[in-house]
Design a protein around this motif. Structure first.
Motif, PDB file in Angstrom:
ATOM      1  N   TRP A 232      -3.774 -16.089   1.641  1.00 55.13           N
ATOM      2  CA  TRP A 232      -3.554 -14.429   2.163  1.00 55.13           C
ATOM      3  C   TRP A 232      -4.190 -13.595   1.095  1.00 55.13           C
ATOM      4  CZ3 TRP A 232       2.270 -14.436   3.784  1.00 55.13           C
ATOM      5  CH2 TRP A 232       2.414 -15.321   4.984  1.00 55.13           C
ATOM      6  N   LEU A 233      -4.834 -12.521   1.385  1.00 53.60           N
ATOM      7  CA  LEU A 233      -5.271 -11.475   0.399  1.00 53.60           C
ATOM      8  C   LEU A 233      -4.587 -10.297   0.527  1.00 53.60           C
ATOM      9  CD1 LEU A 233      -8.968 -10.899  -0.887  1.00 53.60           C
ATOM     10  CD2 LEU A 233      -7.400  -8.960   0.039  1.00 53.60           C
ATOM     11  N   ASP A 234      -4.020  -9.805  -0.434  1.00 53.31           N
ATOM     12  CA  ASP A 234      -3.063  -8.394  -0.613  1.00 53.31           C
ATOM     13  C   ASP A 234      -3.739  -7.419  -1.413  1.00 53.31           C
ATOM     14  OD1 ASP A 234      -0.278  -9.643   0.507  1.00 53.31           O
ATOM     15  OD2 ASP A 234      -1.276 -11.077  -0.634  1.00 53.31           O
ATOM     16  N   PRO A 319      -9.332   3.836  -1.948  1.00 58.75           N
ATOM     17  CA  PRO A 319      -8.118   3.292  -2.463  1.00 58.75           C
ATOM     18  C   PRO A 319      -7.332   3.290  -1.135  1.00 58.75           C
ATOM     19  CG  PRO A 319      -8.891   4.977  -3.701  1.00 58.75           C
ATOM     20  CD  PRO A 319      -9.898   4.864  -2.837  1.00 58.75           C
ATOM     21  N   ILE A 320      -6.214   2.426  -1.349  1.00 61.60           N
ATOM     22  CA  ILE A 320      -5.484   2.154   0.226  1.00 61.60           C
ATOM     23  C   ILE A 320      -4.247   3.118   0.176  1.00 61.60           C
ATOM     24  CG2 ILE A 320      -5.890  -0.406   0.111  1.00 61.60           C
ATOM     25  CD1 ILE A 320      -3.011  -0.837  -0.833  1.00 61.60           C
ATOM     26  N   ALA A 321      -4.101   3.946  -0.980  1.00 60.59           N
ATOM     27  CA  ALA A 321      -2.864   4.986  -1.004  1.00 60.59           C
ATOM     28  C   ALA A 321      -3.019   5.871   0.269  1.00 60.59           C
ATOM     29  CB  ALA A 321      -3.006   5.576  -2.068  1.00 60.59           C
ATOM     30  N   PRO A 322      -2.040   6.382   1.158  1.00 58.57           N
ATOM     31  CA  PRO A 322      -0.884   6.064   0.791  1.00 58.57           C
ATOM     32  C   PRO A 322      -0.170   4.782   1.174  1.00 58.57           C
ATOM     33  CG  PRO A 322      -0.906   7.400   2.755  1.00 58.57           C
ATOM     34  CD  PRO A 322      -2.395   6.969   2.252  1.00 58.57           C
ATOM     35  N   LEU A 323      -0.784   3.821   1.613  1.00 59.52           N
ATOM     36  CA  LEU A 323      -0.196   2.728   1.780  1.00 59.52           C
ATOM     37  C   LEU A 323       0.100   1.901   0.732  1.00 59.52           C
ATOM     38  CD1 LEU A 323      -2.833   1.236   4.725  1.00 59.52           C
ATOM     39  CD2 LEU A 323      -0.396   2.734   5.119  1.00 59.52           C
ATOM     40  N   LEU A 324       1.312   1.294   0.835  1.00 61.67           N
ATOM     41  CA  LEU A 324       1.666   0.395  -0.436  1.00 61.67           C
ATOM     42  C   LEU A 324       0.960  -0.972  -0.281  1.00 61.67           C
ATOM     43  CD1 LEU A 324       4.030   2.473  -0.530  1.00 61.67           C
ATOM     44  CD2 LEU A 324       5.705   0.369  -1.112  1.00 61.67           C
ATOM     45  N   SER A 325       0.734  -1.473   0.888  1.00 59.12           N
ATOM     46  CA  SER A 325      -0.070  -2.893   1.100  1.00 59.12           C
ATOM     47  C   SER A 325      -0.971  -3.037   2.186  1.00 59.12           C
ATOM     48  CB  SER A 325       0.935  -3.920   1.032  1.00 59.12           C
ATOM     49  OG  SER A 325       1.687  -3.980   2.090  1.00 59.12           O
ATOM     50  N   VAL A 326      -2.072  -3.718   2.315  1.00 56.60           N
ATOM     51  CA  VAL A 326      -2.920  -3.989   3.080  1.00 56.60           C
ATOM     52  C   VAL A 326      -3.051  -5.755   2.908  1.00 56.60           C
ATOM     53  CG1 VAL A 326      -5.289  -3.981   4.137  1.00 56.60           C
ATOM     54  CG2 VAL A 326      -4.135  -1.750   3.319  1.00 56.60           C
ATOM     55  N   ALA A 351      -5.655 -11.838  10.528  1.00 48.68           N
ATOM     56  CA  ALA A 351      -4.607 -10.945  10.876  1.00 48.68           C
ATOM     57  C   ALA A 351      -4.651  -9.926   9.638  1.00 48.68           C
ATOM     58  CB  ALA A 351      -3.434 -11.521  11.363  1.00 48.68           C
ATOM     59  N   LEU A 352      -4.499  -8.607  10.322  1.00 46.77           N
ATOM     60  CA  LEU A 352      -4.526  -7.403   9.381  1.00 46.77           C
ATOM     61  C   LEU A 352      -3.025  -6.759   9.452  1.00 46.77           C
ATOM     62  CD1 LEU A 352      -5.881  -5.154   7.455  1.00 46.77           C
ATOM     63  CD2 LEU A 352      -6.403  -4.071   9.503  1.00 46.77           C
ATOM     64  N   TYR A 353      -2.263  -6.728   8.202  1.00 46.30           N
ATOM     65  CA  TYR A 353      -0.984  -5.740   8.295  1.00 46.30           C
ATOM     66  C   TYR A 353      -1.172  -4.936   7.047  1.00 46.30           C
ATOM     67  CZ  TYR A 353       4.046  -5.382   8.340  1.00 46.30           C
ATOM     68  OH  TYR A 353       5.284  -4.913   8.276  1.00 46.30           O
ATOM     69  N   MET A 354      -0.789  -3.715   7.846  1.00 46.71           N
ATOM     70  CA  MET A 354      -0.810  -2.489   6.710  1.00 46.71           C
ATOM     71  C   MET A 354       0.588  -1.875   6.757  1.00 46.71           C
ATOM     72  SD  MET A 354      -4.501  -1.088   8.195  1.00 46.71           S
ATOM     73  CE  MET A 354      -3.807  -1.177  10.003  1.00 46.71           C
ATOM     74  N   PHE A 355       1.147  -1.426   5.664  1.00 46.80           N
ATOM     75  CA  PHE A 355       2.593  -1.190   5.454  1.00 46.80           C
ATOM     76  C   PHE A 355       2.679   0.108   4.469  1.00 46.80           C
ATOM     77  CE2 PHE A 355       6.509  -0.939   3.175  1.00 46.80           C
ATOM     78  CZ  PHE A 355       7.394  -0.846   4.600  1.00 46.80           C
ATOM     79  N   GLY A 356       3.355   1.287   4.657  1.00 46.85           N
ATOM     80  CA  GLY A 356       3.667   2.266   3.989  1.00 46.85           C
ATOM     81  C   GLY A 356       5.030   2.648   4.134  1.00 46.85           C
ATOM     82  N   ILE A 357       5.428   3.537   3.397  1.00 49.39           N
ATOM     83  CA  ILE A 357       6.861   4.225   3.357  1.00 49.39           C
ATOM     84  C   ILE A 357       6.798   5.590   3.779  1.00 49.39           C
ATOM     85  CG2 ILE A 357       9.057   4.732   1.974  1.00 49.39           C
ATOM     86  CD1 ILE A 357       8.444   2.255   0.480  1.00 49.39           C
ATOM     87  N   PRO A 358       7.612   6.006   4.792  1.00 45.34           N
ATOM     88  CA  PRO A 358       7.530   7.466   5.210  1.00 45.34           C
ATOM     89  C   PRO A 358       8.550   8.390   4.515  1.00 45.34           C
ATOM     90  CG  PRO A 358       8.644   6.125   6.723  1.00 45.34           C
ATOM     91  CD  PRO A 358       8.314   5.152   5.689  1.00 45.34           C
ATOM     92  N   THR A 359       8.272   8.576   3.163  1.00 43.33           N
ATOM     93  CA  THR A 359       9.176   9.209   2.312  1.00 43.33           C
ATOM     94  C   THR A 359       9.455  10.854   2.608  1.00 43.33           C
ATOM     95  OG1 THR A 359       7.281   9.750   0.925  1.00 43.33           O
ATOM     96  CG2 THR A 359       8.778   7.988   0.352  1.00 43.33           C
ATOM     97  N   THR A 360       8.406  11.383   3.510  1.00 39.98           N
ATOM     98  CA  THR A 360       8.548  12.642   4.033  1.00 39.98           C
ATOM     99  C   THR A 360       7.644  12.645   5.422  1.00 39.98           C
ATOM    100  OG1 THR A 360       6.485  13.777   3.123  1.00 39.98           O
ATOM    101  CG2 THR A 360       8.541  13.770   1.813  1.00 39.98           C
ATOM    102  N   PRO A 361       7.833  13.634   6.249  1.00 39.66           N
ATOM    103  CA  PRO A 361       7.344  13.900   7.467  1.00 39.66           C
ATOM    104  C   PRO A 361       5.550  13.846   7.337  1.00 39.66           C
ATOM    105  CG  PRO A 361       9.057  15.073   7.819  1.00 39.66           C
ATOM    106  CD  PRO A 361       8.972  14.719   6.364  1.00 39.66           C
TER     107      PRO A 361
END
Length: 428
Positions: A232-234, A319-326, A351-361
């Motif tokens: 896997w690549l991150d 850059p991937i921000a505001p995502l934490l990981s791709v 497979a592609l999996y993208m993740f981020g944290i919704p700290t605010t709306p």
């Protein structure tokens, strides 16, 4: 209800009710009428009979992974106490209770030189993963997690305990092997274990400036990888840290074999860290070190039809921000072969999996926007693995129309009163 079951029952207003109903993803609101922590399979059967007579639904979750909030008007059934685990090293089989986490099965199988089909997290339940099909570190060698299930112990829509396998009820067995679990409550399952006398794995980590070379090496490795090798690549950007790129590896073989297969990585710049080593199958969770406590998150997954020059360029363009990981997971191998399951074979190679944290709306909107931008720029098939669906998606995002029709027919036959409420029901 308290008279019907022996396990703990929590109602709105009771101390601990709000904590008990929370899902794993704290960004999801999960309204329920009550929470029942079943004492055993007989308790599950009693609850289903009660719910049917009262005209309310039952939503089953060991700890709430994959929750979507589609639980309004239902009783939340927690199955953590259904924690029986038996390993038969001679028959290479395990009987796993509905509340057993993947890491616990791995720990029980490891001393016998065997493995289940674990994913990246050791805290998800084996049953929950199997009910959604299940992508494993070792799926390239052995297919979906559901492909290794040989039987289920269930409570059906009448509140009866039953054993279901390919002979006793092939239609229900098919639906349970990846269809999402809204046709019965699974209390335990039997599954095949697989030989794992050797395992090599770990993570290599570089600063993001090396991402193009890492991507090139990743594509070269995966183009020729045997089924025993998973890579896997991150792309990573954690708060307070510089962007990074990682390669995560498992190999069902010796260290020497793995190093030969991974030789393109040796030509890269010296990594910040290299955790690759011979390891027990019980320690797989350490590779990606995913959180083992609940938290808020927004995810989106896609299946890539290619990882050609254009796709690689699109992934690294900004850059991937505001995502934490791709994350890019290599599939193919046994994933692409015949599977008698609702999803069927995975013909897409990545497979592609993208993740981020919704700290605010505002952050939540930005995370979703970035995920959409990636999806728009990449060659995607439009289909997704069931266990990678997010709360805004439905079963139609995972299954073909033909599979959906079959699942709905089985649902009508086995649960005509719609007692069971899965995270992603086929009829929505």
């Amino acid at each position: 209800m308290r008279a019907a079951v022996r396990g703990r029952v929590l109602l709105p207003g009771d101390a601990g009710f709000d904590a008990a109903r929370r899902p794993w993803n704290l960004a999801v609101e999960q309204p329920v009428e009550a929470v029942v922590e079943a004492a055993d399979a007989d308790d599950v059967a009693a609850l289903v009979r009660y719910a049917r007579s009262a005209g309310v639904g039952v939503a089953t979750q060991p700890n709430g992974h994959g929750a979507t909030g589609r639980t309004g008007g239902a009783i939340l059934l927690r199955t953590r106490r259904l924690d029986g685990l038996e390993v038969d090293p001679v028959a290479r089989r395990a009987r796993v209770g509905a509340g057993v986490a993947s890491g616990r099965l791995q720990a029980a199988a490891a001393p016998h030189g065997m493995t289940g089909l674990p994913g990246s997290s050791p805290v998800v339940s084996v049953a929950g993963v199997a009910l959604g099909g299940g992508l494993s570190w070792f799926g390239r060698a052995h297919g979906w997690v559901a492909d290794s299930v040989t039987a289920f112990e269930v409570v059906d829509g009448e509140g009866r305990r039953r054993r279901v396998d390919a002979d006793t009820d092939p239609e229900l067995f098919w639906a349970l092997r990846g269809g999402g679990g809204d046709v019965a409550v699974v209390t335990s399952l039997d599954l095949a274990l697989h030989p794992a006398p050797h395992l090599y794995g770990g993570r290599m980590l570089w600063t993001a400036e090396h991402a193009p070379e890492v991507m090139d090496a990743y594509r070269q490795i995966t183009a020729a990888a045997p089924d025993e090798l998973t890579v896997w690549l991150d792309l990573l950007h954690f708060p307070g840290a510089d962007p990074m790129v990682a390669v995560d590896v498992t190999h069902l073989g010796t260290a020497d074999e793995a190093c030969d297969l991974l030789h393109p990585l040796d030509r890269l710049a010296r990594p910040l860290s290299d955790g690759r080593a011979t390891m027990p199958v019980s320690e797989l969770g350490a590779i990606t070190a995913e959180p083992t406590d609940p938290g808020a998150g927004l995810s989106r997954a896609e299946l890539l039809t290619d990882l050609d020059d254009g796709a690689a360029k699109a992934l690294l363009a900004d850059p991937i921000a505001p995502l934490l990981s791709v994350q890019i997971r290599h599939l193919e191998g046994a994933f692409a072969r015949r599977s008698d399951s609702p999803h069927g074979p995975l013909t897409e190679p990545y497979a592609l999996y993208m993740f981020g944290i919704p700290t605010t709306p505002a952050t939540a909107d930005a995370v979703a926007g970035k995920q959409s931008a990636f999806a728009d720029a990449l060659p995607i098939s439009g289909r997704k693995p069931f266990t990678f669906l997010n709360p805004d998606e439905t079963a139609a995002n995972a299954f073909t129309p033909e599979a959906l029709t079959r699942l709905r027919r089985i649902k009508t036959r086995h649960d005509p009163h719609n007692t069971f409420r899965s995270n992603f029901p086929a009829n929505r």
